[in-house]
Design a protein around this motif. Structure first.
Motif, PDB file in Angstrom:
ATOM      1  N   CYS A   1       0.850  -1.183   0.000  1.00 28.50           N
ATOM      2  CA  CYS A   1       0.000   0.000   0.000  1.00 28.50           C
ATOM      3  C   CYS A   1       0.888   1.236   0.000  1.00 28.50           C
ATOM      4  O   CYS A   1       1.883   1.295   0.721  1.00 28.50           O
ATOM      5  CB  CYS A   1      -0.886  -0.004   1.242  1.00 28.50           C
TER       6      CYS A   1
ATOM      7  N   ILE B   1       0.791   5.615   0.131  1.00 26.37           N
ATOM      8  CA  ILE B   1      -0.032   6.774   0.458  1.00 26.37           C
ATOM      9  C   ILE B   1       0.408   7.908  -0.459  1.00 26.37           C
ATOM     10  O   ILE B   1       1.547   8.374  -0.388  1.00 26.37           O
ATOM     11  CB  ILE B   1       0.102   7.158   1.939  1.00 26.37           C
TER      12      ILE B   1
ATOM     13  N   SER C   1      -0.713  11.638  -1.850  1.00 26.55           N
ATOM     14  CA  SER C   1      -1.569  12.815  -1.596  1.00 26.55           C
ATOM     15  C   SER C   1      -2.598  12.524  -0.513  1.00 26.55           C
ATOM     16  O   SER C   1      -3.764  12.893  -0.625  1.00 26.55           O
ATOM     17  CB  SER C   1      -2.268  13.256  -2.891  1.00 26.55           C
ATOM     18  N   GLY C   2      -2.181  11.782   0.532  1.00 24.72           N
ATOM     19  CA  GLY C   2      -3.057  11.489   1.657  1.00 24.72           C
ATOM     20  C   GLY C   2      -4.048  10.365   1.416  1.00 24.72           C
ATOM     21  O   GLY C   2      -4.895  10.096   2.257  1.00 24.72           O
ATOM     22  N   LYS C   3      -3.967   9.693   0.270  1.00 27.34           N
ATOM     23  CA  LYS C   3      -4.909   8.639  -0.077  1.00 27.34           C
ATOM     24  C   LYS C   3      -4.184   7.300  -0.179  1.00 27.34           C
ATOM     25  O   LYS C   3      -3.130   7.206  -0.796  1.00 27.34           O
ATOM     26  CB  LYS C   3      -5.562   8.976  -1.421  1.00 27.34           C
ATOM     27  N   GLU C   4      -4.754   6.252   0.437  1.00 24.93           N
ATOM     28  CA  GLU C   4      -4.153   4.918   0.369  1.00 24.93           C
ATOM     29  C   GLU C   4      -4.426   4.288  -0.992  1.00 24.93           C
ATOM     30  O   GLU C   4      -5.561   4.260  -1.458  1.00 24.93           O
ATOM     31  CB  GLU C   4      -4.715   4.013   1.464  1.00 24.93           C
ATOM     32  N   VAL C   5      -3.373   3.786  -1.610  1.00 26.02           N
ATOM     33  CA  VAL C   5      -3.481   3.105  -2.901  1.00 26.02           C
ATOM     34  C   VAL C   5      -2.885   1.713  -2.728  1.00 26.02           C
ATOM     35  O   VAL C   5      -1.700   1.567  -2.437  1.00 26.02           O
ATOM     36  CB  VAL C   5      -2.720   3.872  -4.013  1.00 26.02           C
ATOM     37  N   TYR C   6      -3.727   0.679  -2.876  1.00 24.58           N
ATOM     38  CA  TYR C   6      -3.276  -0.703  -2.706  1.00 24.58           C
ATOM     39  C   TYR C   6      -2.837  -1.298  -4.031  1.00 24.58           C
ATOM     40  O   TYR C   6      -3.443  -1.056  -5.067  1.00 24.58           O
ATOM     41  CB  TYR C   6      -4.386  -1.572  -2.105  1.00 24.58           C
TER      42      TYR C   6
END
Length: 64
Positions: free
Chosen positions: A37, A39, A41-46
């Motif tokens: 995972c 992060i 721009s503050g967003k979790e990307v799996y």
């Protein structure tokens, strides 16, 4: 049980990559399991839709 994890970012063929090293310095073999995972721009990307990866590690073994 003692398993250490090391990581570093690098470039490979002009793409950003993360290098991971697992080192089992314990007295028993283990199976390491993780999810990838990031992060951004503050967003979790799996990676791979959040599916777990696993790898057996024998005593004294290090894998990259």
């Amino acid at each position: 049980m003692r398993v250490s994890i090391y990581y570093n970012s690098a470039k490979c063929e002009q793409q950003d990559v993360i290098l991971i090293k697992l080192n089992n310095s314990g007295r028993l073999g283990v199976e390491a399991t993780w999810k990838e995972c990031f992060i951004l721009s503050g967003k979790e990307v799996y990676v791979n839709e959040g599916q777990a990866k696993s790898m057996p590690l024998a005593v004294g073994e290090a894998m990259i």
